[in-house]
Design a protein around this motif. Structure first.
Motif, PDB file in Angstrom:
ATOM      1  N   ASN A  54      23.946  50.744  39.701  1.00 54.84           N
ATOM      2  CA  ASN A  54      24.182  49.961  40.971  1.00 54.84           C
ATOM      3  C   ASN A  54      24.833  48.461  40.744  1.00 54.84           C
ATOM      4  N   GLU A  55      26.580  49.466  39.777  1.00 55.80           N
ATOM      5  CA  GLU A  55      27.157  48.392  39.264  1.00 55.80           C
ATOM      6  C   GLU A  55      28.732  48.440  40.650  1.00 55.80           C
ATOM      7  N   THR A  56      28.734  47.000  40.916  1.00 55.40           N
ATOM      8  CA  THR A  56      29.729  46.616  41.987  1.00 55.40           C
ATOM      9  C   THR A  56      31.062  45.777  40.773  1.00 55.40           C
ATOM     10  N   PHE A  57      32.630  46.183  41.669  1.00 67.02           N
ATOM     11  CA  PHE A  57      33.472  46.037  40.657  1.00 67.02           C
ATOM     12  C   PHE A  57      34.444  45.334  41.523  1.00 67.02           C
ATOM     13  N   GLU A  58      33.658  43.781  41.784  1.00 63.45           N
ATOM     14  CA  GLU A  58      33.955  43.220  42.493  1.00 63.45           C
ATOM     15  C   GLU A  58      34.588  41.759  41.954  1.00 63.45           C
ATOM     16  N   LEU A  59      35.377  40.939  41.503  1.00 61.89           N
ATOM     17  CA  LEU A  59      36.006  39.924  40.569  1.00 61.89           C
ATOM     18  C   LEU A  59      36.089  38.680  41.234  1.00 61.89           C
ATOM     19  N   ASP A  60      35.879  37.840  40.742  1.00 58.85           N
ATOM     20  CA  ASP A  60      35.495  36.056  40.941  1.00 58.85           C
ATOM     21  C   ASP A  60      37.197  35.738  40.839  1.00 58.85           C
ATOM     22  N   LEU A  61      37.844  35.679  42.122  1.00 64.32           N
ATOM     23  CA  LEU A  61      39.150  36.064  41.097  1.00 64.32           C
ATOM     24  C   LEU A  61      39.954  33.863  40.735  1.00 64.32           C
ATOM     25  N   ASP A  62      39.219  33.602  41.809  1.00 58.46           N
ATOM     26  CA  ASP A  62      39.465  32.331  41.369  1.00 58.46           C
ATOM     27  C   ASP A  62      38.364  31.382  40.011  1.00 58.46           C
ATOM     28  N   ALA A  63      37.270  31.989  39.420  1.00 59.95           N
ATOM     29  CA  ALA A  63      37.418  31.539  38.631  1.00 59.95           C
ATOM     30  C   ALA A  63      37.797  32.096  37.642  1.00 59.95           C
ATOM     31  N   TYR A  64      38.517  33.987  37.413  1.00 50.99           N
ATOM     32  CA  TYR A  64      39.326  34.163  36.975  1.00 50.99           C
ATOM     33  C   TYR A  64      40.449  33.685  36.664  1.00 50.99           C
ATOM     34  N   LYS A  65      41.162  33.277  37.767  1.00 48.97           N
ATOM     35  CA  LYS A  65      42.353  32.806  37.244  1.00 48.97           C
ATOM     36  C   LYS A  65      42.159  31.028  36.203  1.00 48.97           C
ATOM     37  N   GLU A  66      40.878  30.378  36.743  1.00 52.01           N
ATOM     38  CA  GLU A  66      40.776  29.328  36.186  1.00 52.01           C
ATOM     39  C   GLU A  66      40.986  29.187  34.772  1.00 52.01           C
ATOM     40  N   THR A  67      39.444  30.354  34.618  1.00 44.13           N
ATOM     41  CA  THR A  67      39.296  30.117  33.228  1.00 44.13           C
ATOM     42  C   THR A  67      40.097  30.880  32.714  1.00 44.13           C
ATOM     43  N   LEU A  68      41.182  32.157  32.731  1.00 45.09           N
ATOM     44  CA  LEU A  68      42.444  32.536  32.126  1.00 45.09           C
ATOM     45  C   LEU A  68      43.457  31.236  31.429  1.00 45.09           C
ATOM     46  N   PHE A  69      43.353  30.828  32.519  1.00 40.11           N
ATOM     47  CA  PHE A  69      44.365  29.288  32.471  1.00 40.11           C
ATOM     48  C   PHE A  69      44.335  28.414  31.024  1.00 40.11           C
ATOM     49  N   SER A  70      43.544  28.087  31.489  1.00 35.43           N
ATOM     50  CA  SER A  70      42.771  27.218  30.375  1.00 35.43           C
ATOM     51  C   SER A  70      42.812  27.274  29.309  1.00 35.43           C
ATOM     52  N   LEU A  71      42.435  29.306  29.018  1.00 39.57           N
ATOM     53  CA  LEU A  71      42.646  29.727  27.497  1.00 39.57           C
ATOM     54  C   LEU A  71      44.350  29.703  27.225  1.00 39.57           C
ATOM     55  N   GLN A  72      44.822  29.588  28.161  1.00 36.37           N
ATOM     56  CA  GLN A  72      45.269  30.262  27.676  1.00 36.37           C
ATOM     57  C   GLN A  72      46.768  28.982  26.777  1.00 36.37           C
ATOM     58  N   GLU A  73      46.182  27.683  28.137  1.00 33.51           N
ATOM     59  CA  GLU A  73      46.739  27.680  27.196  1.00 33.51           C
ATOM     60  C   GLU A  73      46.448  26.035  25.775  1.00 33.51           C
ATOM     61  N   LYS A  74      44.329  26.552  25.975  1.00 32.08           N
ATOM     62  CA  LYS A  74      43.999  25.939  24.524  1.00 32.08           C
ATOM     63  C   LYS A  74      44.625  27.423  23.685  1.00 32.08           C
ATOM     64  N   TYR A  75      45.232  28.315  23.575  1.00 33.13           N
ATOM     65  CA  TYR A  75      45.722  29.043  22.950  1.00 33.13           C
ATOM     66  C   TYR A  75      46.982  29.197  22.140  1.00 33.13           C
TER      67      TYR A  75
END
Length: 272
Positions: A54-75
């Motif tokens: 029962n794998e589904t390869f959906e992606l929460d694009l908004d959460a992904y973008k938000e998390t990545l951008f904040s970690l980009q800043e942090k590191y």
């Protein structure tokens, strides 16, 4: 000084259905390994067929973008972190992908074949009661179908992914055996100004080769291909930059003087 690759441009975190590692854990490991940069390429495979687990390869694009951008800043002072995506290509998804790519500021887009006419070779039923070579050929034909429908990616991912999961893996597979169709794929990619990736996942699947194999990478260069990114397809920290020393040697032996990193969808060529 041996050739070095300091960017891992294909990796997944828990935003992808098949990883349970946090993005931050992946970043910490990349810093430990003294990489210059990484690119997360989370899976988006719409219309993925039902699977036993029962794998589904959906992606929460908004959460992904938000998390990545904040970690980009942090590191920012320790690691370059790029925003990428791995699109699971199927011809009927072309229009929705074109629309998606207009809406998000990706640095890098990999287009990959995971699903072939309704089946992912990862699951054994793709190969059931069929010649392995016919399955491989069908997989390669589906790449050409995808390229005809859509060319909005930057590189085509792990071109011979199918051999990771074949009953005999790559024991009977070679570039020469499928030369006609592999050449057609490579020429089409070059004609569309796209690149390929050297994916070291093949090494951690025990193939003794990257995906695609050395001979395909060499042939891509012979045909005039210049854009090649390098990624380990890591879904956990231990696999980040996996066998990158081998990847660097293969690129050099194939005639490449550079590898490629994408930023804002533009290729940058980094000396080996």
């Amino acid at each position: 000084m041996s050739n070095q690759i300091l960017w891992d441009c294909h990796m997944h975190s828990s935003f992808s259905a098949d990883s349970d590692t946090s993005m931050e854990d992946m970043i910490h490991e990349a810093i430990q390994r003294n990489l210059s940069g990484i690119c997360f390429t989370e899976h988006l495979d719409p219309d993925y067929p039902p699977t036993p687990d029962n794998e589904t390869f959906e992606l929460d694009l908004d959460a992904y973008k938000e998390t990545l951008f904040s970690l980009q800043e942090k590191y920012r002072s320790k690691l370059n972190i790029h925003f990428g995506i791995e699109l699971g290509l199927q011809p009927h998804l072309a229009d929705s992908f074109k629309e998606l790519l207009k809406t998000l500021p990706f640095d890098f887009v990999i287009g990959s074949s995971h699903v072939v006419h309704g089946y992912d070779p990862y699951y054994g039923e793709f190969f059931e009661n069929r010649e392995e070579s016919a399955c491989y050929r069908e997989y390669f034909e589906s790449i050409l179908e995808n390229l005809e429908a859509f060319s909005g990616m930057d590189v085509y991912g792990h071109i011979d992914y199918v051999v990771r999961y074949g009953p005999n893996q790559n024991k009977e597979y070679s570039y020469e055996r499928y030369r006609d169709i592999l050449d057609e794929i490579l020429r089409t990619i070059i004609d569309k100004n796209l690149g390929i990736e050297l994916n070291t996942g093949g090494f951690h699947y025990g193939l003794g080769e990257p995906n695609p194999c050395r001979a395909v990478i060499r042939r891509y260069r012979e045909l005039g291909g210049e854009i090649i990114t390098v990624g380990a397809d890591a879904h956990a920290p231990a696999k980040i930059a996996y066998d990158f020393d081998k990847a660097a040697a293969i690129l050099a032996e194939s005639g490449f003087k550079y590898y490629t990193v994408f930023q804002n969808r533009k290729p940058e060529f980094i000396k080996l």
